[in-house]
Design a protein around this motif. Structure first.
Motif, PDB file in Angstrom:
ATOM      1  N   PRO A 133      32.999 -15.618  -7.468  1.00 48.86           N
ATOM      2  CA  PRO A 133      34.191 -15.531  -8.319  1.00 48.86           C
ATOM      3  C   PRO A 133      33.843 -15.274  -9.793  1.00 48.86           C
ATOM      4  CG  PRO A 133      34.400 -17.330  -6.757  1.00 48.86           C
ATOM      5  CD  PRO A 133      33.001 -16.804  -6.610  1.00 48.86           C
ATOM      6  N   GLY A 134      34.498 -14.255 -10.352  1.00 50.93           N
ATOM      7  CA  GLY A 134      34.344 -13.942 -11.775  1.00 50.93           C
ATOM      8  C   GLY A 134      33.240 -12.959 -12.102  1.00 50.93           C
ATOM      9  N   TRP A 135      32.277 -12.767 -11.195  1.00 48.43           N
ATOM     10  CA  TRP A 135      31.111 -11.937 -11.518  1.00 48.43           C
ATOM     11  C   TRP A 135      31.508 -10.475 -11.665  1.00 48.43           C
ATOM     12  CZ3 TRP A 135      28.259  -7.822  -9.615  1.00 48.43           C
ATOM     13  CH2 TRP A 135      26.988  -7.657 -10.163  1.00 48.43           C
ATOM     14  N   ARG A 136      31.015  -9.837 -12.719  1.00 47.76           N
ATOM     15  CA  ARG A 136      31.356  -8.413 -12.881  1.00 47.76           C
ATOM     16  C   ARG A 136      30.094  -7.545 -12.965  1.00 47.76           C
ATOM     17  NH1 ARG A 136      31.343  -7.124 -18.580  1.00 47.76           N
ATOM     18  NH2 ARG A 136      30.827  -9.095 -19.596  1.00 47.76           N
ATOM     19  N   ALA A 137      30.199  -6.371 -12.322  1.00 48.30           N
ATOM     20  CA  ALA A 137      29.048  -5.485 -12.167  1.00 48.30           C
ATOM     21  C   ALA A 137      28.863  -4.560 -13.361  1.00 48.30           C
ATOM     22  CB  ALA A 137      29.233  -4.632 -10.908  1.00 48.30           C
ATOM     23  N   LYS A 138      29.965  -4.322 -14.094  1.00 52.20           N
ATOM     24  CA  LYS A 138      29.899  -3.307 -15.139  1.00 52.20           C
ATOM     25  C   LYS A 138      29.561  -3.956 -16.479  1.00 52.20           C
ATOM     26  CE  LYS A 138      32.617   0.857 -15.988  1.00 52.20           C
ATOM     27  NZ  LYS A 138      31.523   1.402 -16.715  1.00 52.20           N
ATOM     28  N   LEU A 139      28.517  -3.502 -17.129  1.00 54.45           N
ATOM     29  CA  LEU A 139      28.137  -4.026 -18.441  1.00 54.45           C
ATOM     30  C   LEU A 139      28.033  -2.854 -19.421  1.00 54.45           C
ATOM     31  CD1 LEU A 139      25.164  -6.469 -17.631  1.00 54.45           C
ATOM     32  CD2 LEU A 139      27.573  -7.037 -17.934  1.00 54.45           C
ATOM     33  N   SER A 140      28.323  -3.133 -20.688  1.00 59.32           N
ATOM     34  CA  SER A 140      28.084  -2.095 -21.698  1.00 59.32           C
ATOM     35  C   SER A 140      26.573  -2.056 -21.948  1.00 59.32           C
ATOM     36  CB  SER A 140      28.817  -2.444 -22.996  1.00 59.32           C
ATOM     37  OG  SER A 140      28.198  -3.580 -23.573  1.00 59.32           O
ATOM     38  N   ASN A 141      26.110  -0.990 -22.609  1.00 62.35           N
ATOM     39  CA  ASN A 141      24.676  -0.899 -22.926  1.00 62.35           C
ATOM     40  C   ASN A 141      24.215  -2.083 -23.745  1.00 62.35           C
ATOM     41  OD1 ASN A 141      24.155   1.333 -21.544  1.00 62.35           O
ATOM     42  ND2 ASN A 141      24.101   2.744 -23.314  1.00 62.35           N
ATOM     43  N   ALA A 142      25.068  -2.509 -24.714  1.00 59.35           N
ATOM     44  CA  ALA A 142      24.683  -3.619 -25.597  1.00 59.35           C
ATOM     45  C   ALA A 142      24.582  -4.919 -24.794  1.00 59.35           C
ATOM     46  CB  ALA A 142      25.705  -3.758 -26.724  1.00 59.35           C
ATOM     47  N   VAL A 154      18.929  -8.772 -14.959  1.00 53.56           N
ATOM     48  CA  VAL A 154      20.262  -8.172 -14.944  1.00 53.56           C
ATOM     49  C   VAL A 154      20.388  -7.350 -13.667  1.00 53.56           C
ATOM     50  CG1 VAL A 154      21.923  -6.686 -16.126  1.00 53.56           C
ATOM     51  CG2 VAL A 154      20.128  -7.791 -17.444  1.00 53.56           C
ATOM     52  N   VAL A 155      21.436  -7.617 -12.897  1.00 52.84           N
ATOM     53  CA  VAL A 155      21.754  -6.728 -11.784  1.00 52.84           C
ATOM     54  C   VAL A 155      23.118  -6.158 -12.114  1.00 52.84           C
ATOM     55  CG1 VAL A 155      22.096  -6.525  -9.298  1.00 52.84           C
ATOM     56  CG2 VAL A 155      20.541  -8.271 -10.191  1.00 52.84           C
ATOM     57  N   CYS A 156      23.196  -4.860 -12.349  1.00 48.90           N
ATOM     58  CA  CYS A 156      24.504  -4.306 -12.711  1.00 48.90           C
ATOM     59  C   CYS A 156      24.644  -2.887 -12.183  1.00 48.90           C
ATOM     60  CB  CYS A 156      24.714  -4.377 -14.220  1.00 48.90           C
ATOM     61  SG  CYS A 156      23.678  -3.260 -15.138  1.00 48.90           S
ATOM     62  N   ALA A 157      25.846  -2.339 -12.338  1.00 50.79           N
ATOM     63  CA  ALA A 157      26.146  -1.015 -11.795  1.00 50.79           C
ATOM     64  C   ALA A 157      25.411   0.057 -12.593  1.00 50.79           C
ATOM     65  CB  ALA A 157      27.649  -0.773 -11.859  1.00 50.79           C
ATOM     66  N   ALA A 158      24.783   0.993 -11.858  1.00 50.27           N
ATOM     67  CA  ALA A 158      24.160   2.134 -12.521  1.00 50.27           C
ATOM     68  C   ALA A 158      25.276   3.091 -12.909  1.00 50.27           C
ATOM     69  CB  ALA A 158      23.195   2.814 -11.553  1.00 50.27           C
ATOM     70  N   GLY A 159      25.327   3.477 -14.178  1.00 49.14           N
ATOM     71  CA  GLY A 159      26.351   4.447 -14.587  1.00 49.14           C
ATOM     72  C   GLY A 159      26.023   5.808 -13.982  1.00 49.14           C
ATOM     73  N   SER A 160      26.922   6.762 -14.164  1.00 43.98           N
ATOM     74  CA  SER A 160      26.668   8.086 -13.577  1.00 43.98           C
ATOM     75  C   SER A 160      25.779   8.920 -14.489  1.00 43.98           C
ATOM     76  CB  SER A 160      27.993   8.790 -13.330  1.00 43.98           C
ATOM     77  OG  SER A 160      28.724   8.772 -14.535  1.00 43.98           O
ATOM     78  N   GLY A 161      25.336   8.331 -15.629  1.00 46.66           N
ATOM     79  CA  GLY A 161      24.577   9.103 -16.610  1.00 46.66           C
ATOM     80  C   GLY A 161      23.113   9.330 -16.250  1.00 46.66           C
ATOM     81  N   LEU A 162      22.572   8.556 -15.275  1.00 46.34           N
ATOM     82  CA  LEU A 162      21.160   8.727 -14.919  1.00 46.34           C
ATOM     83  C   LEU A 162      21.048   9.792 -13.829  1.00 46.34           C
ATOM     84  CD1 LEU A 162      19.925   5.014 -14.622  1.00 46.34           C
ATOM     85  CD2 LEU A 162      19.849   6.504 -16.620  1.00 46.34           C
ATOM     86  N   ALA A 163      20.277  10.831 -14.094  1.00 48.77           N
ATOM     87  CA  ALA A 163      20.025  11.913 -13.129  1.00 48.77           C
ATOM     88  C   ALA A 163      21.306  12.368 -12.402  1.00 48.77           C
ATOM     89  CB  ALA A 163      18.959  11.470 -12.121  1.00 48.77           C
ATOM     90  N   ARG A 309      21.241 -19.021 -12.206  1.00 47.04           N
ATOM     91  CA  ARG A 309      22.498 -19.541 -12.763  1.00 47.04           C
ATOM     92  C   ARG A 309      22.805 -18.846 -14.093  1.00 47.04           C
ATOM     93  NH1 ARG A 309      24.472 -24.128 -10.502  1.00 47.04           N
ATOM     94  NH2 ARG A 309      25.418 -24.769 -12.464  1.00 47.04           N
ATOM     95  N   ALA A 310      21.754 -18.650 -14.898  1.00 46.06           N
ATOM     96  CA  ALA A 310      21.962 -17.984 -16.197  1.00 46.06           C
ATOM     97  C   ALA A 310      22.368 -16.523 -15.970  1.00 46.06           C
ATOM     98  CB  ALA A 310      20.679 -18.063 -17.027  1.00 46.06           C
ATOM     99  N   MET A 311      21.742 -15.885 -14.997  1.00 45.73           N
ATOM    100  CA  MET A 311      22.034 -14.468 -14.712  1.00 45.73           C
ATOM    101  C   MET A 311      23.480 -14.294 -14.240  1.00 45.73           C
ATOM    102  SD  MET A 311      20.126 -12.079 -11.869  1.00 45.73           S
ATOM    103  CE  MET A 311      21.077 -12.310 -10.381  1.00 45.73           C
ATOM    104  N   ILE A 312      23.928 -15.190 -13.361  1.00 42.65           N
ATOM    105  CA  ILE A 312      25.295 -15.082 -12.837  1.00 42.65           C
ATOM    106  C   ILE A 312      26.310 -15.401 -13.939  1.00 42.65           C
ATOM    107  CG2 ILE A 312      26.938 -16.084 -11.156  1.00 42.65           C
ATOM    108  CD1 ILE A 312      24.732 -14.186  -9.984  1.00 42.65           C
ATOM    109  N   ALA A 313      26.057 -16.455 -14.688  1.00 42.76           N
ATOM    110  CA  ALA A 313      27.000 -16.868 -15.745  1.00 42.76           C
ATOM    111  C   ALA A 313      27.107 -15.792 -16.828  1.00 42.76           C
ATOM    112  CB  ALA A 313      26.564 -18.210 -16.335  1.00 42.76           C
ATOM    113  N   ALA A 314      25.978 -15.136 -17.155  1.00 36.82           N
ATOM    114  CA  ALA A 314      25.997 -14.111 -18.214  1.00 36.82           C
ATOM    115  C   ALA A 314      26.930 -12.960 -17.837  1.00 36.82           C
ATOM    116  CB  ALA A 314      24.585 -13.590 -18.457  1.00 36.82           C
ATOM    117  N   GLN A 315      27.171 -12.753 -16.545  1.00 39.86           N
ATOM    118  CA  GLN A 315      28.055 -11.664 -16.117  1.00 39.86           C
ATOM    119  C   GLN A 315      29.410 -12.199 -15.652  1.00 39.86           C
ATOM    120  OE1 GLN A 315      24.162  -9.509 -14.600  1.00 39.86           O
ATOM    121  NE2 GLN A 315      25.933  -8.290 -13.976  1.00 39.86           N
TER     122      GLN A 315
END
Ligand code: URA
Length: 431
Positions: A133-142, A154-163, A309-315
């Motif tokens: 609950p609450g976890w989000r895959a999309k992060l800004s670059n910052a 960090v486990v997050c969504a790869a944007g479409s900008g790579l290759a 726990r820190a990784m999940i909470a950060a997202q």
């Protein structure tokens, strides 16, 4: 109108007849295809020619670099930590990223894990984490950079900008029967990983019934090709050759795979998931210059759990929130005494997918609670009436098709019968 330097039909014929394409030809081909000058039907003839004729090492390197050049490259040089990443060719019950990323990060190394969603019978890491609950895959670059510096994992969504060329080419390969070509798989995976900017990379290349390439010799060839590509591009790269003949661990799905990962982070969990997590962590840490540690210690003493726990909470996720459980369950039991001699990964993956754990089209939602829990593993003794596995879903209408997929997928033999487990979990190493 600019004049194009090559004629694509000449290039297709060169490859069709077993010739070698030059760097300039490959650069142009990938660029011209990305901008729409080379048509899909021409590129499908080219991918089929590559499928049938193969490519030289230099051609595969050129293809990879040309695909990287169509998009962005991330740069981690401003981080105070070394970066190390892992890529798995995918399998059934493969939740290893979940315990692995925080475990490696707990040693002070940054793990930038850009992941995808599942399509077909192999699950996606983002789908699994989205059951929290609450976890989000999309992060800004910052946000991505801050989390790498502060949390490490960090486990997050790869944007479409790579290759981006890879996205277009992969979609074409998918509908033209050209996915399983080693030069194309290797350049597809490695273009994204090299563009991602990691300094070190460990590949988990799988073989067996639930793997992308089932034959161990072909998957070894894929591993060697990818390791060479990584090393040529200055990324410290190694591969483990691992067994995906049987499902990994006891959970196949989304929320249940998160639950199992948390068990591993708490110092428990199935032996195969623990072994692969620890061995991949050892390789990732060694490539990042952290030698002489036993990663199992941070699973046992709670350090890796703190990092999770820190990784999940950060997202935005709540690591203490209850995970979804299926509304409907159906347990299959043993019809006789004996030993479980077979449990094939592919049909179990397909069954979990049919229960709603995976998606048929990119835009479909997944049922986070759906999946399969295995109560026994190959080699375990069973008594008549013992539970073998439990199917879970939100929709009882899905059980019949899932059970259909499982016909012949498991077997109870007599004590002493050979167990079809596909051999050792870690069959070898490249690099
Ligand atoms: N995964 C990828 O990213 N590309 C392939 O070609 C196969 C698997």
């Amino acid at each position: 109108m600019s004049i194009e330097p090559f004629d694509v039909v000449d290039l297709i014929k060169t490859k069709r007849d077993g010739g070698t394409l030059t760097t300039a030809q490959i650069d142009w081909l990938v660029d011209a295809y990305t901008r729409g000058y080379v048509a899909d039907e021409q590129m499908s003839a080219m991918t089929m020619a590559i499928f049938l004729r193969g490519m030289e090492r230099e051609e595969i390197r050129d293809l990879t670099l040309a695909m990287i050049a169509t998009g962005d490259r991330l740069d981690f040089s401003s981080l105070s930590k070394r970066t190390t990443d892992k890529h798995s060719t995918g399998g059934v019950g493969d939740k290893i990223t979940l315990p692995l990323a925080p475990l490696v990060a707990s040693y002070g190394v940054a793990v930038p894990q850009l992941s995808g969603r599942g399509l077909g019978h192999t699950g996606g890491t983002l789908d699994k984490l989205e059951s929290i609950p609450g976890w989000r895959a999309k992060l800004s670059n910052a946000e991505f950079m801050t989390q790498l510096e502060e949390v490490g994992a960090v486990v997050c969504a790869a944007g479409s900008g790579l290759a981006p060329a890879d996205g277009k080419l992969y979609a074409l390969r998918d509908i033209t029967g050209t996915v399983e070509a080693i030069p194309l798989i290797a350049s597809s995976i490695m273009s994204k990983k090299i563009a991602e900017g990691t300094a070190a990379l460990v590949l988990d290349v799988k073989h067996g019934s639930g793997a992308f390439l089932q034959d161990p010799a072909r998957s070894k060839e894929l591993a060697e090709t990818m390791v060479a590509l990584g090393q040529d591009a200055g990324v410290a790269t190694r591969a483990l050759l691992t067994n995906m003949h049987v499902p990994l661990g006891r959970a196949i799905g989304n929320a249940n795979e998160v639950r199992e990962s948390v068990e591993v982070l708490a110092g428990g969990g199935p032996a195969d998931v623990v072994e692969l997590t620890v061995e991949l962590a050892r390789e990732m840490l060694a490539l990042a210059g952290v030698d002489g540690v036993d990663p199992a210690e941070h699973l046992a003493d709670g350090t890796a759990m703190d990092s999770w726990r820190a990784m999940i909470a950060a997202q935005g996720g709540d690591p203490d929130a209850p995970l979804p459980t299926p509304k409907e369950t159906h347990t299959v039991t043993a019809d006789r005494d004996g030993v479980l001699t077979r449990q094939l990964a592919l049909p179990f993956g397909i069954a979990a997918w049919r229960l709603g754990a995976g998606r048929a089209r990119k835009e479909d939602p997944v049922d986070h609670a759906a999946g399969i829990d295995l109560h026994v593993k190959p080699g375990d003794p069973v008594r008549a009436g013992d539970p073998l596995f439990t199917l879970g879903t939100s929709d009882t209408g899905r059980f019949a098709r899932a059970l259909e997929a499982l016909e012949g997928a498991w077997e109870i033999g007599a004590e002493g019968d050979p167990v079809d487990d596909g051999g050792p979990l870690i069959a070898g190493r490249v690099g």
